[in-house]
Design a protein around this motif. Sequence first.
Motif, PDB file in Angstrom:
ATOM      1  N   UNK A  15       0.187  16.271 -29.649  1.00  0.00           N
ATOM      2  CA  UNK A  15       0.374  17.796 -29.934  1.00  0.00           C
ATOM      3  C   UNK A  15      -1.372  18.660 -30.147  1.00  0.00           C
ATOM      4  N   UNK A  16      -1.547  19.737 -31.273  1.00  0.00           N
ATOM      5  CA  UNK A  16      -2.457  20.266 -30.849  1.00  0.00           C
ATOM      6  C   UNK A  16      -2.592  21.291 -32.520  1.00  0.00           C
ATOM      7  N   UNK A  17      -3.039  20.869 -32.934  1.00  0.00           N
ATOM      8  CA  UNK A  17      -2.976  22.696 -34.047  1.00  0.00           C
ATOM      9  C   UNK A  17      -1.902  22.389 -35.017  1.00  0.00           C
ATOM     10  N   UNK A  36       7.677  13.320 -29.123  1.00  0.00           N
ATOM     11  CA  UNK A  36       7.457  14.617 -29.420  1.00  0.00           C
ATOM     12  C   UNK A  36       6.287  13.948 -30.494  1.00  0.00           C
ATOM     13  N   UNK A  37       6.163  12.677 -31.234  1.00  0.00           N
ATOM     14  CA  UNK A  37       4.749  12.758 -31.606  1.00  0.00           C
ATOM     15  C   UNK A  37       4.717  12.245 -33.603  1.00  0.00           C
ATOM     16  N   UNK A 186       8.915  21.707 -36.962  1.00  0.00           N
ATOM     17  CA  UNK A 186       9.092  21.010 -35.586  1.00  0.00           C
ATOM     18  C   UNK A 186       7.843  20.242 -34.513  1.00  0.00           C
ATOM     19  N   UNK A 187       8.514  19.072 -34.317  1.00  0.00           N
ATOM     20  CA  UNK A 187       7.494  18.662 -33.212  1.00  0.00           C
ATOM     21  C   UNK A 187       7.886  19.149 -31.724  1.00  0.00           C
ATOM     22  N   UNK A 188       6.715  19.084 -31.314  1.00  0.00           N
ATOM     23  CA  UNK A 188       5.601  18.507 -30.307  1.00  0.00           C
ATOM     24  C   UNK A 188       5.250  20.285 -31.007  1.00  0.00           C
ATOM     25  N   UNK A 189       5.280  20.846 -31.585  1.00  0.00           N
ATOM     26  CA  UNK A 189       4.865  22.884 -31.169  1.00  0.00           C
ATOM     27  C   UNK A 189       4.121  22.530 -32.808  1.00  0.00           C
ATOM     28  N   UNK A 190       5.024  21.814 -33.758  1.00  0.00           N
ATOM     29  CA  UNK A 190       4.484  21.979 -34.996  1.00  0.00           C
ATOM     30  C   UNK A 190       4.307  23.015 -35.727  1.00  0.00           C
ATOM     31  N   UNK A 191       5.473  23.499 -35.437  1.00  0.00           N
ATOM     32  CA  UNK A 191       6.040  25.119 -36.198  1.00  0.00           C
ATOM     33  C   UNK A 191       6.595  24.721 -36.995  1.00  0.00           C
TER      34      UNK A 191
END
Length: 206
Positions: A15-17, A36-37, A186-191
């Motif tokens: 994941x990033x950011x 998904x992290x 919400x992983x992996x986007x990190x939203x």
Amino acid sequence: MAKDISKAYGSNIVFAGINLAIDKGSRVVILGYNGAGKTTTLRILAGEETADTGEVQYGHGCKIGYFAQEHDTLDLDSTVLENLQHVAPNLDDTQARSMLGSFLFSGDDAMKPARVLSGGEKTRLALATLVTSKANVLLLDEPTNNLDPASRDEILKAIAKYEGAIVLVTHDEGAVQALQPERVLLMPDGDEDLWNDEYLDLVAEE
Ligand SMILES: Nc1ncnc2c1ncn2[C@@H]1O[C@H](COP(=O)(O)OP(=O)(O)O)[C@@H](O)[C@H]1O
Ligand SMILES: [Mg+2]
């Protein structure tokens, strides 16, 4: 508070950011398919893993309690009662046994070495020690996996009445309902979003 954290293993960018603020007493659920992290995120928050970018800041008085499924934090040579007393030396025997009772450990169980407990019993004891310790932020990684129904019920009750902050990774809808999350990551986007019950459909997705 996690600020802009990223993690890759070799060429696998997990994941990033990611940003996440965990306020006092807040309740956050982390959802995402396998790989998904989610575990990596909890490990970074717990300080067990370092992020490639960004940082985690711990507020004044923040005390983390981390429940990892793979390697629990029990002292296997000590008894059930001693394990609880290690994290809460101020409890007298009666208080400690009463706490153990609420996690379904009988009087006889209290004197068993942790080594002889079943997997589900170890999970219960690990969570009892976290809830009893002075931790005020619990990071729980799939705490209801592989539990018998009675143990799961006790864990759900403990989650529901815990007063500190909880960050929960789970695929168990009942655990989410016990948590009553305010927010979801919400992983992996990190939203990040405010919780609404439509997210329940995502919980069991692996
Ligand atoms: N120590 C590690 N070394 C290499 N890859 C890892 C390591 N830990 C996790 N991964 C990889 O990172 C990704 C995310 O894993 P994880 O955080 O355990 O996912 P989740 O808990 O959401 O199932 C997976 O692709 C996994 O294989
Ligand atoms: Mg995981």
